[in-house]
Motif scaffolding. Sequence first.
Motif, PDB file in Angstrom:
ATOM      1  N   PHE A  41       2.459  -6.111   3.120  1.00  0.00           N
ATOM      2  CA  PHE A  41       1.275  -5.245   3.607  1.00  0.00           C
ATOM      3  C   PHE A  41       1.868  -4.693   4.973  1.00  0.00           C
ATOM      4  O   PHE A  41       1.148  -3.660   5.576  1.00  0.00           O
ATOM      5  CB  PHE A  41       0.167  -6.081   3.991  1.00  0.00           C
ATOM      6  N   TRP A  49       0.991  -1.165  -0.132  1.00  0.00           N
ATOM      7  CA  TRP A  49       0.000  -0.018   0.127  1.00  0.00           C
ATOM      8  C   TRP A  49       0.676   1.372   0.013  1.00  0.00           C
ATOM      9  O   TRP A  49       1.953   1.277   0.574  1.00  0.00           O
ATOM     10  CB  TRP A  49      -0.798   0.108   1.275  1.00  0.00           C
ATOM     11  N   VAL A  52      -6.388  -5.732   4.504  1.00  0.00           N
ATOM     12  CA  VAL A  52      -5.806  -7.139   3.907  1.00  0.00           C
ATOM     13  C   VAL A  52      -6.747  -7.741   3.126  1.00  0.00           C
ATOM     14  O   VAL A  52      -6.779  -8.113   1.982  1.00  0.00           O
ATOM     15  CB  VAL A  52      -4.912  -7.757   4.841  1.00  0.00           C
TER      16      VAL A  52
END
Length: 254
Positions: free
Chosen positions: A58, A18, A29
């Motif tokens: 992530f 991201w 997620v």
Amino acid sequence: MAKNVTDGVGGSAVLKPWPKRPARLAHAVVESLTDSIVSGVIAPGSTLPVEPELCETFGVSRITIREAVKSLEAKGLVVARQGYGTTVTPSEEWNLLDPVVLAATVQHDDDLVVLDHLVGVRSVLEAQMTAQAAEAATDDDLREVERMLGRLDEETATPARFIETDVAFHDRIMQSSRNRLGRSIIRTVHSQARTTYLYTGTPDSQACEQANAEHRQVVERLLARDPEGAARAMAAHIEAAWHRRRPAHPGSAV
């Protein structure tokens, strides 16, 4: 949201991180991976990256990734097997009544296949509940439905307000049916459908007037305590309203 790229059917997906770390980590997620799966970026039969890679991508802990994968399994999107990794399932296995899955499916329904099916389901269920309302509604219920019809008459010149009241009008009839399960299903699928322009379109005052003429036929049958007539009127209205809104060439809609 992360954009995912798969290296082929049966292969592992390569994910991009991201640009900004979200607050609700596991849910974020799940939403990102759901979007990638539903859009076909991670194809059925492909495997998700291994746990350490997902953590790095992530920027979250192993606990967060495990929670997210369990959620994806509960939605029918993946199957995790010891020694085989986490594999994306065929679309037939996905739980389309799950809000996250349905939202992603609607957003990527470029050919309107799912929206056409959704309208069909809504037409059948809501017609049934309208028939039930014709028998189960109290006098107070029917007075409230009439009051909302009058409010809709006043709002035909302001489509944005009309649309919001229209949703409440339909919901009030469903509530009067005392069919809690049917109402819950419709509220789930309709709320997600309304998030996309492909479903809502851009109704004008003329479309609002036509919709309310159809509403009036439904209310007349409810007041007459005519279950079959009320069901027919509601099904006809839902299908006609969708026909008016449905893009002729959905692929070109923006």
